[in-house]
Scaffold this motif. Structure first.
Motif, mmCIF file in Angstrom:
data_model
loop_
_atom_site.group_PDB
_atom_site.id
_atom_site.type_symbol
_atom_site.label_atom_id
_atom_site.label_comp_id
_atom_site.label_asym_id
_atom_site.label_seq_id
_atom_site.Cartn_x
_atom_site.Cartn_y
_atom_site.Cartn_z
ATOM 1 N N ILE A 32 1.009 -1.539 -0.125
ATOM 2 C CA ILE A 32 0.458 -0.072 -0.010
ATOM 3 C C ILE A 32 0.580 1.218 0.187
ATOM 4 O O ILE A 32 0.542 1.826 -1.045
ATOM 5 N N MET A 33 1.991 1.690 0.560
ATOM 6 C CA MET A 33 2.757 2.140 1.054
ATOM 7 C C MET A 33 3.772 2.860 -0.225
ATOM 8 O O MET A 33 3.757 3.800 -0.644
ATOM 9 N N ARG A 34 3.941 1.623 -1.047
ATOM 10 C CA ARG A 34 4.419 1.287 -2.167
ATOM 11 C C ARG A 34 3.779 2.394 -3.884
ATOM 12 O O ARG A 34 4.472 3.375 -4.255
ATOM 13 N N ARG A 35 2.117 2.196 -3.271
ATOM 14 C CA ARG A 35 0.909 2.593 -4.087
ATOM 15 C C ARG A 35 1.125 4.302 -3.638
ATOM 16 O O ARG A 35 1.060 4.584 -4.886
ATOM 17 N N LEU A 36 0.871 4.420 -2.442
ATOM 18 C CA LEU A 36 0.647 5.728 -2.332
ATOM 19 C C LEU A 36 1.660 6.851 -2.728
ATOM 20 O O LEU A 36 1.702 7.489 -3.146
ATOM 21 N N SER A 37 3.216 6.234 -2.338
ATOM 22 C CA SER A 37 4.330 6.682 -2.780
ATOM 23 C C SER A 37 4.247 7.209 -4.131
ATOM 24 O O SER A 37 4.508 8.378 -4.635
ATOM 25 N N ALA A 38 4.046 6.426 -5.492
ATOM 26 C CA ALA A 38 3.940 6.498 -6.571
ATOM 27 C C ALA A 38 2.979 7.464 -7.126
ATOM 28 O O ALA A 38 3.390 8.239 -7.906
ATOM 29 N N ALA A 39 1.914 7.177 -6.058
ATOM 30 C CA ALA A 39 0.565 8.233 -6.982
ATOM 31 C C ALA A 39 1.043 9.537 -6.247
ATOM 32 O O ALA A 39 0.578 10.537 -6.602
ATOM 33 N N PHE A 40 1.799 9.806 -5.211
ATOM 34 C CA PHE A 40 2.224 11.309 -4.924
ATOM 35 C C PHE A 40 3.519 11.724 -5.586
ATOM 36 O O PHE A 40 3.051 12.880 -5.395
ATOM 37 N N LEU A 41 4.188 11.080 -5.412
ATOM 38 C CA LEU A 41 5.354 11.823 -6.860
ATOM 39 C C LEU A 41 4.703 11.726 -8.600
ATOM 40 O O LEU A 41 4.688 12.947 -9.248
ATOM 41 N N LEU A 42 3.676 11.193 -8.634
ATOM 42 C CA LEU A 42 2.526 11.935 -9.889
ATOM 43 C C LEU A 42 2.312 13.052 -9.540
ATOM 44 O O LEU A 42 2.036 13.725 -10.814
ATOM 45 N N LEU A 43 1.399 12.825 -8.681
ATOM 46 C CA LEU A 43 0.421 14.371 -8.314
ATOM 47 C C LEU A 43 1.933 15.519 -8.961
ATOM 48 O O LEU A 43 1.799 16.612 -8.915
#
Length: 283
Positions: free
Chosen positions: A40-51
């Motif tokens: 979950i943290m990896r996917r949240l981090s990826a979403a944050f970087l994209l944003l």
């Protein structure tokens, strides 16, 4: 065997990050899904970087043309001063002024143009570059302290027009114009002298102009210098260098250079009556 479903093996839908392993040999119940925190943290981090990348791109795109031009010039021409950037009447083309220079740039700052900008119309050709310089001269002259000029003119009530003259005491045509002073004053023209040593701030002409401006009687010193006499004076904080820089910014290339109150440049010597007509005066 399934009846009518078309599935040979139907399974419960799984949730990403959920672990349905059996614990202690017991099957996991439908309400006991275990979440994998690391996934979950990896996917949240990826979403944050994209944003963040999207926000940065938006910020760059939102930069105004003035900001983009200024940044481009700072990167490519770091020594060029930039005093102002404004859009011209041609949409997408900007006038950049600084250090006496006037250039043009596209909105993204990638293309620069030098020279005269002309507009062709039914009423002829309009020099937009000269119009910009005229406006700049007028604004500068309106802020000029009269105490730093050497003035020759009629009594205050008899002044019909002010003429600002960049002069050099070593210039033959400047001397000729000075010999016309009485006729100019009789026509109501007040001459406001500004220093412009043609050889530059370190020239003989500059030293002579400094002596004139540092004299107790500046008017007399100017007349004597233009008659070929040697003028000496002590050191002072003369405006010769600042006048020279102003002349460069105004586009002065030789002397005498005359500027009207409106900011229009009249280059070279003109007889008194011709100047009077140029200034819109009777006679």
């Amino acid at each position: 065997m399934s009846h009518g479903s078309g599935c040979s093996s139907c399974t419960r839908p799984t949730i990403p990050g959920a672990d349905q392993r059996q614990t202690s040999g017991n099957p996991v119940s439908s309400g006991a899904l275990q979440v994998n925190p690391e996934l979950i943290m990896r996917r949240l981090s990826a979403a944050f970087l994209l944003l963040a990348a999207m926000l940065l791109t938006t910020a760059v795109q939102a930069a105004s043309p003035e900001e983009q031009i200024r940044e481009r010039l700072k990167e490519s021409l770091p020594d060029m001063p930039v005093d102002s950037i404004r859009e011209t009447e041609r949409e997408g083309l900007y006038a950049v002024q600084g250090g006496g220079n006037l250039i043009y740039a596209t909105a993204d700052g990638r293309y620069l143009f030098t020279g005269q900008m002309l507009r062709l119309g039914d009423d002829g050709i309009a020099n937009l570059t000269e119009q910009t310089r005229t406006r700049q001269r007028r604004q500068t002259l309106s802020k000029l302290d009269s105490g730093e000029m050497i003035r020759f003119g009629p009594d205050e009530g008899g002044v019909k027009a002010d003429l600002y003259v960049f002069t050099d005491t070593t210039c033959g045509y400047c001397r000729k114009l000075h010999r016309d002073m009485e006729a100019l004053n009789d026509l109501g023209i007040r001459v406001n002298y500004l220093a412009y040593p043609r050889g530059g701030p370190g020239s003989k002409g500059a030293r002579q102009l400094n002596a004139v401006w540092c004299s107790d009687d500046r008017r007399s010193a100017m007349t004597r210098a233009k008659q070929g006499e040697s003028v000496s004076a002590g050191q002072c904080e003369s405006p010769v260098q600042s006048h020279f820089r102003m002349g460069r910014a105004f586009g002065v290339s030789g002397t005498p250079a005359l500027v009207t109150e409106s900011g229009r440049m009249i280059r070279g010597y003109k007889p008194p009556r011709v100047l009077a007509r140029e200034l819109g005066l009777d006679g």
